[in-house]
Design an enzyme around this catalytic site. Structure first.
Site, short mmCIF file in Angstrom:
data_model
loop_
_atom_site.label_atom_id
_atom_site.label_comp_id
_atom_site.label_asym_id
_atom_site.label_seq_id
_atom_site.Cartn_x
_atom_site.Cartn_y
_atom_site.Cartn_z
N CYS A 58 -1.18 -3.88 2.75
CA CYS A 58 -2.61 -3.61 2.59
C CYS A 58 -3.43 -3.81 3.87
CB CYS A 58 -3.17 -4.50 1.49
SG CYS A 58 -2.15 -4.53 0.00
N HIS B 77 -9.84 -1.85 2.50
CA HIS B 77 -8.64 -1.43 1.77
C HIS B 77 -9.04 -1.15 0.33
CE1 HIS B 77 -4.91 -1.51 -0.39
NE2 HIS B 77 -5.17 -2.68 -0.93
N ASN C 169 -4.41 3.25 -5.37
CA ASN C 169 -4.32 2.25 -4.30
C ASN C 169 -3.14 2.66 -3.41
OD1 ASN C 169 -3.49 0.00 -2.77
ND2 ASN C 169 -4.20 -1.46 -4.30
#
Length: 357
Positions: A123, A271, A302
Protein backbone atom coordinates in the site's frame (compact mmCIF):
# COMPACT_ATOMS: atom_id res chain seq x y z
CA UNK A 1 12.51 7.86 10.39
CA UNK A 2 13.74 8.08 6.83
CA UNK A 3 13.47 11.71 5.74
CA UNK A 4 14.78 12.96 2.38
CA UNK A 5 14.85 16.06 0.18
CA UNK A 6 15.63 15.84 -3.54
CA UNK A 7 16.31 18.62 -6.04
CA UNK A 8 17.33 16.91 -9.29
CA UNK A 9 14.41 14.61 -10.17
CA UNK A 10 10.90 15.01 -11.55
CA UNK A 11 7.99 12.79 -12.51
CA UNK A 12 7.36 13.13 -16.27
CA UNK A 13 4.65 10.56 -16.99
CA UNK A 14 2.21 8.15 -15.32
CA UNK A 15 0.22 5.42 -17.09
CA UNK A 16 -2.20 2.98 -15.45
CA UNK A 17 -3.48 -0.30 -16.89
CA UNK A 18 -6.32 -2.35 -15.42
CA UNK A 19 -7.85 -5.61 -16.66
CA UNK A 20 -10.97 -5.22 -18.75
CA UNK A 21 -12.59 -8.05 -16.79
CA UNK A 22 -14.63 -6.71 -13.86
CA UNK A 23 -17.23 -7.60 -11.24
CA UNK A 24 -19.89 -5.46 -9.58
CA UNK A 25 -20.78 -5.84 -5.91
CA UNK A 26 -24.18 -7.21 -6.95
CA UNK A 27 -22.46 -10.05 -8.83
CA UNK A 28 -21.54 -11.57 -5.46
CA UNK A 29 -24.84 -10.97 -3.72
CA UNK A 30 -25.70 -14.66 -3.43
CA UNK A 31 -22.26 -16.10 -2.64
CA UNK A 32 -21.22 -13.43 -0.12
CA UNK A 33 -24.35 -11.64 1.11
CA UNK A 34 -27.09 -14.32 1.12
CA UNK A 35 -29.05 -12.37 -1.48
CA UNK A 36 -29.42 -9.37 0.85
CA UNK A 37 -29.58 -6.33 -1.47
CA UNK A 38 -29.97 -3.99 1.53
CA UNK A 39 -26.62 -5.13 2.88
CA UNK A 40 -25.04 -4.62 -0.54
CA UNK A 41 -26.44 -1.10 -0.75
CA UNK A 42 -25.19 -0.30 2.77
CA UNK A 43 -21.68 -1.39 1.80
CA UNK A 44 -21.81 0.67 -1.39
CA UNK A 45 -22.91 3.75 0.53
CA UNK A 46 -20.66 3.46 3.59
CA UNK A 47 -17.42 2.09 2.17
CA UNK A 48 -17.82 3.28 -1.42
CA UNK A 49 -17.39 -0.12 -3.06
CA UNK A 50 -19.15 -0.82 -6.35
CA UNK A 51 -16.95 -2.39 -9.01
CA UNK A 52 -13.52 -3.99 -9.14
CA UNK A 53 -11.36 -4.92 -12.13
CA UNK A 54 -9.67 -8.30 -11.73
CA UNK A 55 -7.44 -10.39 -13.96
CA UNK A 56 -8.54 -13.71 -15.39
CA UNK A 57 -6.61 -16.70 -16.64
CA UNK A 58 -2.83 -16.46 -16.49
CA UNK A 59 -2.60 -12.65 -16.58
CA UNK A 60 -0.16 -11.34 -13.99
CA UNK A 61 0.92 -8.02 -12.52
CA UNK A 62 3.86 -7.91 -14.92
CA UNK A 63 1.50 -8.13 -17.91
CA UNK A 64 -0.41 -5.06 -16.73
CA UNK A 65 2.80 -3.15 -15.98
CA UNK A 66 4.31 -4.12 -19.32
CA UNK A 67 1.35 -2.70 -21.22
CA UNK A 68 1.46 0.52 -19.19
CA UNK A 69 5.22 0.82 -19.75
CA UNK A 70 5.00 0.24 -23.50
CA UNK A 71 2.38 2.96 -23.84
CA UNK A 72 4.45 5.37 -21.77
CA UNK A 73 7.67 4.75 -23.70
CA UNK A 74 5.96 4.93 -27.10
CA UNK A 75 3.85 8.02 -26.43
CA UNK A 76 6.69 9.86 -24.70
CA UNK A 77 9.08 8.84 -27.50
CA UNK A 78 11.61 7.60 -24.96
CA UNK A 79 14.35 5.41 -26.42
CA UNK A 80 14.57 2.08 -24.63
CA UNK A 81 18.32 2.63 -24.37
CA UNK A 82 17.68 5.72 -22.26
CA UNK A 83 16.20 3.82 -19.29
CA UNK A 84 18.96 3.42 -16.72
CA UNK A 85 16.97 1.45 -14.14
CA UNK A 86 13.67 -0.37 -13.75
CA UNK A 87 12.06 -0.79 -10.32
CA UNK A 88 9.19 -3.27 -9.93
CA UNK A 89 7.12 -2.66 -6.77
CA UNK A 90 4.69 -5.47 -6.00
CA UNK A 91 3.71 -8.22 -3.59
CA UNK A 92 2.42 -10.42 -6.41
CA UNK A 93 5.52 -11.12 -8.53
CA UNK A 94 5.62 -13.62 -11.37
CA UNK A 95 8.26 -15.73 -9.63
CA UNK A 96 10.16 -15.93 -6.33
CA UNK A 97 13.23 -16.13 -8.56
CA UNK A 98 14.26 -14.30 -10.69
CA UNK A 99 13.17 -10.75 -9.95
CA UNK A 100 10.17 -9.75 -12.05
CA UNK A 101 12.02 -6.52 -12.90
CA UNK A 102 14.63 -8.59 -14.74
CA UNK A 103 11.91 -10.43 -16.64
CA UNK A 104 10.29 -7.10 -17.57
CA UNK A 105 13.63 -5.62 -18.65
CA UNK A 106 13.81 -8.39 -21.22
CA UNK A 107 10.15 -8.14 -22.25
CA UNK A 108 10.47 -4.37 -22.75
CA UNK A 109 13.74 -4.87 -24.67
CA UNK A 110 15.61 -2.38 -22.52
CA UNK A 111 19.38 -1.98 -22.66
CA UNK A 112 21.61 -4.51 -20.87
CA UNK A 113 23.07 -1.48 -19.11
CA UNK A 114 19.74 -1.10 -17.26
CA UNK A 115 19.66 -1.98 -13.54
CA UNK A 116 16.59 -4.00 -12.54
CA UNK A 117 15.29 -4.99 -9.11
CA UNK A 118 12.09 -5.75 -7.21
CA UNK A 119 10.72 -4.06 -4.10
CA UNK A 120 8.36 -6.13 -1.93
CA UNK A 121 5.97 -3.41 -0.81
CA UNK A 122 2.21 -2.92 -0.98
CA UNK A 123 0.00 0.00 0.00
CA UNK A 124 2.91 2.40 0.65
CA UNK A 125 4.95 0.90 -2.17
CA UNK A 126 4.43 3.60 -4.78
CA UNK A 127 5.88 6.29 -2.51
CA UNK A 128 8.72 3.93 -1.59
CA UNK A 129 9.42 3.41 -5.29
CA UNK A 130 9.41 7.14 -6.00
CA UNK A 131 11.80 7.66 -3.08
CA UNK A 132 14.24 5.12 -4.49
CA UNK A 133 13.99 6.54 -8.02
CA UNK A 134 14.57 10.09 -6.80
CA UNK A 135 17.56 8.90 -4.77
CA UNK A 136 19.10 7.18 -7.79
CA UNK A 137 18.82 10.35 -9.85
CA UNK A 138 19.94 12.64 -7.03
CA UNK A 139 23.20 10.68 -6.69
CA UNK A 140 23.84 10.95 -10.45
CA UNK A 141 23.50 7.17 -10.80
CA UNK A 142 20.67 7.45 -13.34
CA UNK A 143 19.06 9.95 -15.69
CA UNK A 144 15.81 8.07 -16.35
CA UNK A 145 14.16 5.52 -14.06
CA UNK A 146 11.09 3.46 -14.94
CA UNK A 147 8.98 2.69 -11.87
CA UNK A 148 6.49 -0.15 -12.36
CA UNK A 149 4.07 -0.58 -9.46
CA UNK A 150 1.13 -2.92 -9.31
CA UNK A 151 -0.58 -5.90 -7.74
CA UNK A 152 -3.04 -8.65 -8.61
CA UNK A 153 -4.34 -9.42 -5.13
CA UNK A 154 -7.40 -11.12 -6.63
CA UNK A 155 -5.07 -14.12 -7.06
CA UNK A 156 -4.52 -14.48 -3.31
CA UNK A 157 -7.98 -13.51 -2.01
CA UNK A 158 -10.48 -16.31 -1.41
CA UNK A 159 -13.59 -15.41 -3.46
CA UNK A 160 -15.80 -16.74 -0.66
CA UNK A 161 -14.28 -14.51 2.04
CA UNK A 162 -16.73 -11.64 2.43
CA UNK A 163 -14.23 -9.69 4.56
CA UNK A 164 -11.87 -9.08 1.64
CA UNK A 165 -13.18 -10.61 -1.59
CA UNK A 166 -14.99 -7.52 -2.83
CA UNK A 167 -12.33 -5.02 -1.72
CA UNK A 168 -9.42 -5.65 -4.02
CA UNK A 169 -8.88 -4.83 -7.67
CA UNK A 170 -5.88 -5.43 -9.91
CA UNK A 171 -3.72 -2.88 -11.74
CA UNK A 172 -0.27 -2.20 -13.13
CA UNK A 173 1.30 1.23 -13.53
CA UNK A 174 4.33 2.82 -15.14
CA UNK A 175 5.94 6.08 -13.99
CA UNK A 176 8.89 7.86 -15.59
CA UNK A 177 11.20 9.73 -13.22
CA UNK A 178 14.02 11.68 -14.83
CA UNK A 179 16.68 14.27 -14.17
CA UNK A 180 15.33 17.80 -14.00
CA UNK A 181 16.55 21.38 -13.95
CA UNK A 182 13.38 22.47 -12.20
CA UNK A 183 13.61 24.45 -8.98
CA UNK A 184 10.83 22.38 -7.35
CA UNK A 185 12.25 20.11 -4.62
CA UNK A 186 10.58 16.88 -3.50
CA UNK A 187 10.23 15.77 0.12
CA UNK A 188 9.76 12.24 1.51
CA UNK A 189 9.08 10.69 4.91
CA UNK A 190 8.85 6.91 5.46
CA UNK A 191 7.89 4.77 8.47
CA UNK A 192 7.48 1.12 9.50
CA UNK A 193 5.93 -0.75 12.43
CA UNK A 194 6.88 -4.37 11.84
CA UNK A 195 5.68 -5.42 15.29
CA UNK A 196 2.20 -5.44 13.73
CA UNK A 197 3.32 -7.32 10.61
CA UNK A 198 0.47 -9.84 10.89
CA UNK A 199 -2.29 -7.21 10.60
CA UNK A 200 -2.26 -7.82 6.84
CA UNK A 201 -0.69 -11.10 5.82
CA UNK A 202 -0.67 -14.06 3.45
CA UNK A 203 0.49 -16.66 6.00
CA UNK A 204 1.53 -19.50 3.68
CA UNK A 205 3.24 -19.53 0.34
CA UNK A 206 6.83 -18.62 1.09
CA UNK A 207 9.41 -20.39 3.24
CA UNK A 208 8.32 -19.88 6.86
CA UNK A 209 5.66 -22.19 8.21
CA UNK A 210 2.95 -20.18 10.03
CA UNK A 211 3.45 -20.50 13.77
CA UNK A 212 1.58 -19.18 16.79
CA UNK A 213 4.97 -18.46 18.34
CA UNK A 214 5.49 -15.75 15.72
CA UNK A 215 2.03 -14.72 14.53
CA UNK A 216 0.14 -12.94 17.30
CA UNK A 217 -3.37 -12.86 15.86
CA UNK A 218 -4.87 -16.32 16.49
CA UNK A 219 -7.77 -15.58 14.12
CA UNK A 220 -5.33 -16.05 11.25
CA UNK A 221 -5.33 -19.78 12.01
CA UNK A 222 -9.14 -20.04 11.82
CA UNK A 223 -9.53 -21.63 8.40
CA UNK A 224 -12.57 -22.91 6.50
CA UNK A 225 -13.83 -23.20 2.93
CA UNK A 226 -13.82 -19.39 2.96
CA UNK A 227 -10.11 -19.02 3.76
CA UNK A 228 -7.03 -21.19 3.90
CA UNK A 229 -3.60 -20.22 5.21
CA UNK A 230 -2.55 -19.58 1.62
CA UNK A 231 -5.21 -16.88 1.32
CA UNK A 232 -4.93 -13.20 2.13
CA UNK A 233 -5.92 -12.13 5.67
CA UNK A 234 -6.63 -8.64 6.96
CA UNK A 235 -7.78 -7.40 10.35
CA UNK A 236 -10.12 -4.72 9.02
CA UNK A 237 -10.77 -2.98 12.35
CA UNK A 238 -7.04 -2.78 13.13
CA UNK A 239 -6.30 -1.41 9.66
CA UNK A 240 -8.96 1.26 10.09
CA UNK A 241 -7.58 2.31 13.47
CA UNK A 242 -4.02 2.32 12.13
CA UNK A 243 -5.06 4.45 9.15
CA UNK A 244 -6.93 7.16 11.02
CA UNK A 245 -4.25 7.32 13.72
CA UNK A 246 -1.13 7.48 11.54
CA UNK A 247 -2.27 9.33 8.41
CA UNK A 248 -3.22 12.69 9.97
CA UNK A 249 0.18 12.68 11.69
CA UNK A 250 1.92 11.71 8.43
CA UNK A 251 0.31 14.57 6.51
CA UNK A 252 1.15 17.12 9.20
CA UNK A 253 4.71 15.77 9.28
CA UNK A 254 5.28 16.07 5.51
CA UNK A 255 3.79 19.57 5.51
CA UNK A 256 6.11 20.66 8.30
CA UNK A 257 9.13 19.01 6.66
CA UNK A 258 8.45 20.53 3.22
CA UNK A 259 7.59 23.95 4.65
CA UNK A 260 4.38 24.28 2.64
CA UNK A 261 0.91 25.00 3.96
CA UNK A 262 -2.04 22.69 3.63
CA UNK A 263 -3.88 25.44 1.77
CA UNK A 264 -1.18 25.60 -0.92
CA UNK A 265 -1.55 21.87 -1.72
CA UNK A 266 -3.80 21.27 -4.73
CA UNK A 267 -4.55 17.61 -3.95
CA UNK A 268 -3.69 14.99 -1.37
CA UNK A 269 -3.72 11.59 -3.06
CA UNK A 270 -4.14 8.86 -0.47
CA UNK A 271 -3.78 5.14 -0.99
CA UNK A 272 -7.32 4.14 -1.91
CA UNK A 273 -8.05 1.78 0.97
CA UNK A 274 -11.73 2.68 0.75
CA UNK A 275 -13.87 5.80 0.66
CA UNK A 276 -14.83 5.56 4.33
CA UNK A 277 -11.22 5.58 5.53
CA UNK A 278 -10.21 8.46 3.27
CA UNK A 279 -13.20 10.59 4.28
CA UNK A 280 -12.38 10.00 7.96
CA UNK A 281 -8.75 11.03 7.47
CA UNK A 282 -9.79 14.10 5.48
CA UNK A 283 -12.27 15.14 8.17
CA UNK A 284 -9.64 14.88 10.89
CA UNK A 285 -7.31 17.07 8.84
CA UNK A 286 -10.13 19.43 7.81
CA UNK A 287 -9.30 18.80 4.14
CA UNK A 288 -12.10 19.57 1.65
CA UNK A 289 -13.19 16.28 0.12
CA UNK A 290 -12.64 17.63 -3.39
CA UNK A 291 -8.94 17.92 -2.49
CA UNK A 292 -8.75 14.26 -1.43
CA UNK A 293 -10.18 12.11 -4.25
CA UNK A 294 -11.77 8.89 -2.98
CA UNK A 295 -13.88 7.56 -5.85
CA UNK A 296 -11.24 5.36 -7.50
CA UNK A 297 -11.80 2.41 -5.15
CA UNK A 298 -15.46 2.33 -6.13
CA UNK A 299 -14.55 2.10 -9.81
CA UNK A 300 -11.58 -0.26 -9.70
CA UNK A 301 -11.19 -1.66 -6.17
CA UNK A 302 -8.34 -1.27 -3.69
CA UNK A 303 -5.34 -1.63 -6.01
CA UNK A 304 -2.59 -1.86 -3.38
CA UNK A 305 0.71 -0.40 -4.70
CA UNK A 306 -1.03 0.85 -7.86
CA UNK A 307 -3.77 2.84 -6.14
CA UNK A 308 -2.01 6.23 -5.91
CA UNK A 309 -0.88 6.45 -9.56
CA UNK A 310 -4.23 4.98 -10.63
CA UNK A 311 -6.06 7.73 -8.72
CA UNK A 312 -3.91 10.38 -10.40
CA UNK A 313 -4.83 8.93 -13.82
CA UNK A 314 -8.48 8.50 -12.87
CA UNK A 315 -9.34 11.59 -10.83
CA UNK A 316 -6.97 14.44 -11.71
CA UNK A 317 -5.28 13.55 -15.00
CA UNK A 318 -6.82 16.49 -16.84
CA UNK A 319 -5.35 18.86 -14.27
CA UNK A 320 -1.87 17.32 -14.20
CA UNK A 321 -1.78 17.29 -18.01
CA UNK A 322 -2.50 21.00 -18.24
CA UNK A 323 -0.91 22.80 -15.29
CA UNK A 324 1.52 22.66 -12.41
CA UNK A 325 0.12 21.01 -9.29
CA UNK A 326 1.47 20.79 -5.76
CA UNK A 327 0.62 17.35 -4.43
CA UNK A 328 1.00 15.18 -1.40
CA UNK A 329 1.00 11.43 -2.04
CA UNK A 330 0.46 9.21 0.98
CA UNK A 331 0.41 5.41 1.19
CA UNK A 332 -0.32 3.27 4.24
CA UNK A 333 -0.98 -0.38 4.98
CA UNK A 334 0.71 -3.77 4.78
CA UNK A 335 3.91 -3.97 6.76
CA UNK A 336 2.72 -2.03 8.63
CA UNK A 337 4.28 0.73 6.54
CA UNK A 338 3.39 4.30 5.71
CA UNK A 339 5.08 6.90 3.54
CA UNK A 340 4.31 10.37 2.24
CA UNK A 341 5.86 12.77 -0.23
CA UNK A 342 5.29 16.35 -1.29
CA UNK A 343 6.15 17.02 -4.92
CA UNK A 344 5.19 19.05 -7.96
CA UNK A 345 3.76 17.57 -11.15
CA UNK A 346 4.12 20.05 -13.99
CA UNK A 347 2.13 19.26 -17.15
CA UNK A 348 3.12 15.62 -17.14
CA UNK A 349 1.90 12.95 -19.58
CA UNK A 350 -1.02 11.24 -17.81
CA UNK A 351 -3.62 9.62 -20.08
CA UNK A 352 -6.90 8.03 -19.06
CA UNK A 353 -6.65 4.56 -17.56
CA UNK A 354 -6.09 1.92 -20.25
CA UNK A 355 -7.45 -1.64 -20.30
CA UNK A 356 -5.81 -5.01 -20.68
CA UNK A 357 -7.94 -7.28 -22.83
Amino acid sequence: MAKSTFNKAKVSAIVTCVPENHRFLEDDIDTLYNGDIKQVNRIKKSIGLNKRHIVDGDVTTSDLCEKAANKLLYDMQVSKNEIDAIIFVSQTPDYFQPATAAYLQGKLDLSENCAAFDVNQGCAGYVYGLWLAHMMIETNSCSKVLLLAGDTLSKVVNPLDSNVATLFGDAGTATLIEISESQNPSFFTLHTNGKKFDTIIQPEGAFRKPSKKIINDERIFETSEKRSLKDFYMDGAAVFNFSIETEPKAIKEILEFSGVTQESIDYIIFHQANKYIISNIARRLKIPLDKAPSETTGKYGNQSSASIPSTICDAINNDVNEKELNLILSGFGVGLSWAACQLTLDKIYCPDIIYYK
